[in-house]
Design an enzyme around this catalytic site. Structure first.
Site, PDB file in Angstrom:
ATOM      1  N   ASP A  40      39.626  35.211  44.815  1.00  0.00           N
ATOM      2  CA  ASP A  40      38.407  35.343  45.611  1.00  0.00           C
ATOM      3  C   ASP A  40      37.129  35.266  44.775  1.00  0.00           C
ATOM      4  O   ASP A  40      36.046  35.106  45.333  1.00  0.00           O
ATOM      5  CB  ASP A  40      38.416  36.678  46.361  1.00  0.00           C
ATOM      6  CG  ASP A  40      39.577  36.744  47.332  1.00  0.00           C
ATOM      7  OD1 ASP A  40      39.742  35.783  48.082  1.00  0.00           O
ATOM      8  OD2 ASP A  40      40.310  37.746  47.326  1.00  0.00           O
ATOM      9  N   HIS A  76      44.124  42.851  40.729  1.00  0.00           N
ATOM     10  CA  HIS A  76      45.140  42.421  41.683  1.00  0.00           C
ATOM     11  C   HIS A  76      46.358  43.323  41.549  1.00  0.00           C
ATOM     12  O   HIS A  76      46.694  43.744  40.447  1.00  0.00           O
ATOM     13  CB  HIS A  76      45.548  40.967  41.388  1.00  0.00           C
ATOM     14  CG  HIS A  76      46.258  40.329  42.515  1.00  0.00           C
ATOM     15  ND1 HIS A  76      47.616  40.463  42.697  1.00  0.00           N
ATOM     16  CD2 HIS A  76      45.800  39.589  43.558  1.00  0.00           C
ATOM     17  CE1 HIS A  76      47.951  39.815  43.789  1.00  0.00           C
ATOM     18  NE2 HIS A  76      46.880  39.288  44.335  1.00  0.00           N
TER      19      HIS A  76
END
Ligand SMILES: CC(C)(COP(=O)(O)OP(=O)(O)OC[C@H]1O[C@@H](n2cnc3c(N)ncnc32)[C@H](O)[C@@H]1OP(=O)(O)O)[C@@H](O)C(=O)NCCC(=O)NCCS
Length: 425
Positions: A360, A303
């Site tokens: 996710d 991320h």
């Protein structure tokens, strides 16, 4: 007391103000840098650039903290409804009981979409991705719901319409893509239940709402409701800064979210896990992700902001266990995901690069378990992110320091050269 930093270049000193955030973050205000020094800053991908001051969402990527308007996302996931969370993000505080009732009535009143919009759906090729359809339909809403004269009324109405209709538009696209009878929103159902009912109710098999399934969707949407200046939110702010309608700005946000490096990752994770399951090549996938010559990446890992475990992924992982147990489903992809996580988190490459599962990684498994088809995963993300996009857009248009988004560049192309007529080239 105001603070500043000094920039020294070629013996000249320039002073630039320091801006402090409420959680102690610091920024150098470079808005006068070019005027004072002739320099611009260069930050490809804006990885170290603050594009605005915002009071909506706080993330601490090193500590794995996410708060909406100061409230930890864990508390919202545990106690709030999605509607309350949307109200909180957009209005800056939790609603009172009366405010929430009024909000619910408005959302119900605006939940239908113009019947003529059905013609669009029916004419999209059946193979169209629902994200492309959703982005187009949201943009098309303006034509069906023209602008109101009073600006405040226009904004409030557009916000309500979007929050309410996007659910209906999404469910409609699913039903039409399957050639099934469309299910209308019901006034007796709450936000999440209504969506599930529109998706799955059928004249031959009435949909039975399960409170754990509703809860899973509610938590999924709350966890996705905002994430400060991510790619799609920045797209909403950027496009919105040209003073387009909110419909057009949200449509741009949906288009950005579609990308596999952003919201499209939840679909990509399931595709990756299915391929690993089929070829039984978990270790190979990890090796490929580490190989710089191979473009393959572990989807659902890493991320831009979180350099620790994504707090949303932690909640999603628990939710996956809970929903699968409740629905008595055994999904081999969940076992593969857990094993993959274990291997990656022990691997030097992932440790050194601070790569952890992001939201996710487990969310697709939850969505799959509650019956959402893979190509609708990112649409579900978009519905969840909508309150955040709206809140960020609203904050940007209310900002007295508002400016058209217009970054600069360092030009590295050819110097002036003359036009060559076609016969001489
Ligand atoms: C999310 C993402 C785009 C963030 O990327 P970023 O902040 O721009 O970081 P970079 O792409 O510069 O990557 C930094 C380093 O980590 C590596 N890396 C990042 N994510 C990786 C992944 N999922 N698998 C393998 N390596 C990864 C990069 O190869 C790079 O290595 P290097 O410095 O040795 O060249 C990236 O982590 C990614 O592509 N993840 C997979 C897609 C995904 O899950 N997206 C959803 C985000 S919520």
């Amino acid at each position: 007391m105001s603070e500043s930093v000094k920039l020294i270049y070629n013996g000249n000193e320039f002073e630039l103000p320091v801006i402090f955030g409420s959680e102690g973050e610091r920024a150098i205000d470079i808005s006068t840098l070019r005027e004072k020094t002739g320099f611009i800053t260069l930050d490809t991908g804006y990885a170290n650039t603050g594009s605005c001051e915002s009071a909506i969402t706080y993330i601490n990527g090193e500590k794995g903290i996410l708060r909406y308007r100061g409230i930890p996302v864990e508390q919202l996931a545990e106690h709030a409804t999605f509607k309350e969370t949307a109200y909180l993000l957009i209005n800056g505080r939790l609603p009172t009981r009366e405010e929430l009732t009024r909000f619910s009535v408005l959302l119900n009143d605006h939940s239908l979409v113009h019947e003529d919009m059905r013609a669009f759906y029916e004419n999209f090729p059946r193979s169209s991705h629902p994200m492309g359809i959703l982005s187009s339909m949201v943009n098309a809403l303006r034509s069906f719901y023209p602008e109101l004269q009073n600006l405040e009324e226009e904004i409030n109405m557009t916000v309500t319409r979007l929050l309410s209709k996007v659910r209906t538009l999404a469910a409609l696209s699913y039903k039409i893509s399957r050639g099934h009878k469309v299910v209308y929103p019901r006034p007796d159902l709450a936000y999440c239940s209504n969506f599930l009912n529109m998706m799955f109710d059928s004249p031959v098999r009435p949909y039975e709402l399960d409170e754990d399934v509703v809860r899973a969707l509610r938590v999924f949407w709350i966890l996705h409701a905002d994430h400060e200046q991510n790619c799609s939110t920045s797209a909403v702010r950027l496009v919105g800064s040209a003073r387009v309608t909110l419909y057009a700005a949200i449509s741009a946000g949906i288009a950005a979210l579609w990308g596999p490096l952003h919201g499209g990752a939840n679909q990509a994770v399931i595709e990756m896990l299915s391929e690993i399951a089929e070829k039984k090549n978990m270790k190979k996938a990890v090796e490929r992700a580490k190989d710089k010559k191979d473009p393959f990446r572990l989807m659902g890992f890493g991320h831009r902001v979180y350099k620790a475990y994504d707090p949303r992924a932690r909640i999603m992982k628990k939710m996956a266990d809970k929903v699968l147990a409740k629905l008595n489903i055994s999904d081999p992809l969940l076992d593969i995901a857990k094993e993959l996580e274990e291997i990656a988190l022990k691997d030097d490459y992932f440790i050194e690069h601070h790569l952890y599962p992001n939201v996710d990684f487990y969310s697709g498994i939850v969505l799959r378990a509650i019956g959402i088809p893979t190509n609708m995963f990112t649409v579900l993300f978009a519905i969840g992110r909508l309150p955040g996009w709206i809140a960020q857009w609203r904050e940007s248009i209310d900002d007295p320091k508002w400016k058209l988004y217009r970054p600069r560049q360092i030009y590295i192309g050819p110097k002036e050269t003359s036009f060559v007529p076609i016969d001489e080239r």
